[in-house]
Scaffold this motif. Structure first.
Motif, PDB file in Angstrom:
ATOM      1  N   UNK A   1      -2.165  -6.916  14.086  1.00 31.73           N
ATOM      2  CA  UNK A   1      -3.537  -7.405  14.249  1.00 31.73           C
ATOM      3  C   UNK A   1      -4.552  -6.264  14.303  1.00 31.73           C
ATOM      4  N   UNK A   2      -4.055  -5.028  14.354  1.00 30.00           N
ATOM      5  CA  UNK A   2      -4.943  -3.869  14.352  1.00 30.00           C
ATOM      6  C   UNK A   2      -5.273  -3.423  12.927  1.00 30.00           C
ATOM      7  N   UNK A   3      -4.499  -3.877  11.970  1.00 29.64           N
ATOM      8  CA  UNK A   3      -4.667  -3.481  10.570  1.00 29.64           C
ATOM      9  C   UNK A   3      -5.817  -4.240   9.915  1.00 29.64           C
ATOM     10  N   UNK A   4      -6.435  -3.607   8.936  1.00 28.68           N
ATOM     11  CA  UNK A   4      -7.534  -4.246   8.208  1.00 28.68           C
ATOM     12  C   UNK A   4      -7.036  -5.049   7.013  1.00 28.68           C
ATOM     13  N   UNK A   5      -5.927  -4.626   6.392  1.00 20.36           N
ATOM     14  CA  UNK A   5      -5.420  -5.355   5.230  1.00 20.36           C
ATOM     15  C   UNK A   5      -4.660  -6.599   5.690  1.00 20.36           C
ATOM     16  N   UNK A   6      -4.645  -7.610   4.828  1.00 19.35           N
ATOM     17  CA  UNK A   6      -4.057  -8.892   5.198  1.00 19.35           C
ATOM     18  C   UNK A   6      -2.937  -9.368   4.274  1.00 19.35           C
ATOM     19  N   UNK A   7      -2.975  -8.996   3.041  1.00 15.48           N
ATOM     20  CA  UNK A   7      -2.092  -9.633   2.070  1.00 15.48           C
ATOM     21  C   UNK A   7      -0.802  -8.867   1.836  1.00 15.48           C
ATOM     22  N   UNK A   8       0.017  -8.754   2.881  1.00 17.67           N
ATOM     23  CA  UNK A   8       1.291  -8.057   2.762  1.00 17.67           C
ATOM     24  C   UNK A   8       2.180  -8.702   1.708  1.00 17.67           C
ATOM     25  N   UNK A   9       2.148 -10.020   1.632  1.00 22.62           N
ATOM     26  CA  UNK A   9       3.051 -10.748   0.744  1.00 22.62           C
ATOM     27  C   UNK A   9       2.830 -10.388  -0.719  1.00 22.62           C
ATOM     28  N   UNK A  10       1.630  -9.952  -1.071  1.00 24.68           N
ATOM     29  CA  UNK A  10       1.326  -9.636  -2.465  1.00 24.68           C
ATOM     30  C   UNK A  10       1.733  -8.224  -2.861  1.00 24.68           C
ATOM     31  N   UNK A  11       2.090  -7.397  -1.901  1.00 24.81           N
ATOM     32  CA  UNK A  11       2.431  -6.001  -2.172  1.00 24.81           C
ATOM     33  C   UNK A  11       3.799  -5.699  -1.564  1.00 24.81           C
ATOM     34  N   UNK A  12       4.801  -5.620  -2.414  1.00 23.19           N
ATOM     35  CA  UNK A  12       6.185  -5.514  -1.949  1.00 23.19           C
ATOM     36  C   UNK A  12       6.420  -4.334  -1.015  1.00 23.19           C
ATOM     37  N   UNK A  13       6.016  -3.133  -1.421  1.00 22.03           N
ATOM     38  CA  UNK A  13       6.287  -1.952  -0.601  1.00 22.03           C
ATOM     39  C   UNK A  13       5.567  -2.037   0.749  1.00 22.03           C
ATOM     40  N   UNK A  14       4.291  -2.388   0.717  1.00 20.56           N
ATOM     41  CA  UNK A  14       3.516  -2.534   1.954  1.00 20.56           C
ATOM     42  C   UNK A  14       4.105  -3.654   2.817  1.00 20.56           C
ATOM     43  N   UNK A  15       4.464  -4.756   2.191  1.00 23.31           N
ATOM     44  CA  UNK A  15       5.037  -5.887   2.925  1.00 23.31           C
ATOM     45  C   UNK A  15       6.318  -5.514   3.654  1.00 23.31           C
ATOM     46  N   UNK A  16       7.203  -4.801   2.978  1.00 29.97           N
ATOM     47  CA  UNK A  16       8.456  -4.372   3.615  1.00 29.97           C
ATOM     48  C   UNK A  16       8.197  -3.430   4.782  1.00 29.97           C
ATOM     49  N   UNK A  17       7.281  -2.489   4.579  1.00 27.06           N
ATOM     50  CA  UNK A  17       6.968  -1.520   5.631  1.00 27.06           C
ATOM     51  C   UNK A  17       6.371  -2.223   6.854  1.00 27.06           C
ATOM     52  N   UNK A  18       5.431  -3.121   6.621  1.00 26.51           N
ATOM     53  CA  UNK A  18       4.784  -3.827   7.731  1.00 26.51           C
ATOM     54  C   UNK A  18       5.763  -4.775   8.428  1.00 26.51           C
ATOM     55  N   UNK A  19       6.609  -5.450   7.671  1.00 20.87           N
ATOM     56  CA  UNK A  19       7.608  -6.343   8.268  1.00 20.87           C
ATOM     57  C   UNK A  19       8.600  -5.557   9.121  1.00 20.87           C
ATOM     58  N   UNK A  20       9.045  -4.404   8.623  1.00 16.09           N
ATOM     59  CA  UNK A  20       9.974  -3.573   9.392  1.00 16.09           C
ATOM     60  C   UNK A  20       9.315  -3.094  10.683  1.00 16.09           C
ATOM     61  N   UNK A  21       8.043  -2.713  10.604  1.00 15.64           N
ATOM     62  CA  UNK A  21       7.317  -2.285  11.810  1.00 15.64           C
ATOM     63  C   UNK A  21       7.236  -3.438  12.812  1.00 15.64           C
ATOM     64  N   UNK A  22       6.918  -4.639  12.327  1.00 19.65           N
ATOM     65  CA  UNK A  22       6.813  -5.791  13.223  1.00 19.65           C
ATOM     66  C   UNK A  22       8.150  -6.109  13.890  1.00 19.65           C
ATOM     67  N   UNK A  23       9.241  -6.007  13.146  1.00 20.19           N
ATOM     68  CA  UNK A  23      10.571  -6.241  13.721  1.00 20.19           C
ATOM     69  C   UNK A  23      10.846  -5.230  14.826  1.00 20.19           C
ATOM     70  N   UNK A  24      10.538  -3.966  14.577  1.00 18.86           N
ATOM     71  CA  UNK A  24      10.713  -2.930  15.598  1.00 18.86           C
ATOM     72  C   UNK A  24       9.856  -3.236  16.823  1.00 18.86           C
ATOM     73  N   UNK A  25       8.607  -3.648  16.590  1.00 21.43           N
ATOM     74  CA  UNK A  25       7.705  -3.990  17.700  1.00 21.43           C
ATOM     75  C   UNK A  25       8.257  -5.157  18.516  1.00 21.43           C
ATOM     76  N   UNK A  26       8.783  -6.164  17.851  1.00 17.28           N
ATOM     77  CA  UNK A  26       9.341  -7.324  18.560  1.00 17.28           C
ATOM     78  C   UNK A  26      10.542  -6.906  19.396  1.00 17.28           C
ATOM     79  N   UNK A  27      11.384  -6.041  18.847  1.00 18.77           N
ATOM     80  CA  UNK A  27      12.557  -5.580  19.597  1.00 18.77           C
ATOM     81  C   UNK A  27      12.185  -4.738  20.815  1.00 18.77           C
TER      82      UNK A  27
END
Length: 127
Positions: free
Chosen positions: A35-61
């Motif tokens: 929620x601190x990031x300015x970009x929103x469309x992770x799903x449209x950008x594979x590399x960015x989407x993977x990086x952001x999803x991995x970060x979120x998983x780490x944050x949840x853990x």
């Protein structure tokens, strides 16, 4: 102090940023970063989407407390996937808004809005 991950739809970023600010002011550590990031469309950008999803998983853990905002319907579903990850991680799961899927019945507590949630988290039984 407890580490808190806040999940919710991209459209709710301003509301979630404000909730995070209020929880931080109460002494909580906000470990969610999406929620601190300015970009929103992770799903449209594979590399960015993977990086952001991995970060979120780490944050949840790393969280002690997981809060999902369902006040605005999710259009991507990512916050529901994050709720699923939290089921294996913590028993301190909270919902702000309506139940929108069967797994939300595993919430420790449900709040109708953020004011109610913040009030509860800033009292001794919420800590």
């Amino acid at each position: 102090m407890a580490r808190v991950f806040i999940a919710g739809p991209f459209d709710a970023k301003p509301r979630i940023r404000e909730a995070a600010r209020r929880l931080e002011a109460a002494g909580y550590i906000i470990c969610s970063n999406w929620h601190k990031e300015e970009h929103d469309d992770y799903a449209l950008h594979e590399e960015l989407g993977r990086r952001e999803a991995a970060r979120d998983i780490t944050d949840i853990h790393s969280c002690d407390v997981f809060i999902q905002d369902t006040l605005t319907p999710s259009t991507h579903g990512s916050s529901h996937a994050e709720w699923g990850l939290s089921l294996a991680r913590t028993n301190r799961r909270f919902l702000v808004g309506p139940v929108v899927m069967v797994y939300h019945h595993f919430a420790y507590r449900r709040f109708w809005n953020w004011d109610e949630a913040i009030e509860w988290f800033t009292t001794p039984h919420g800590r």
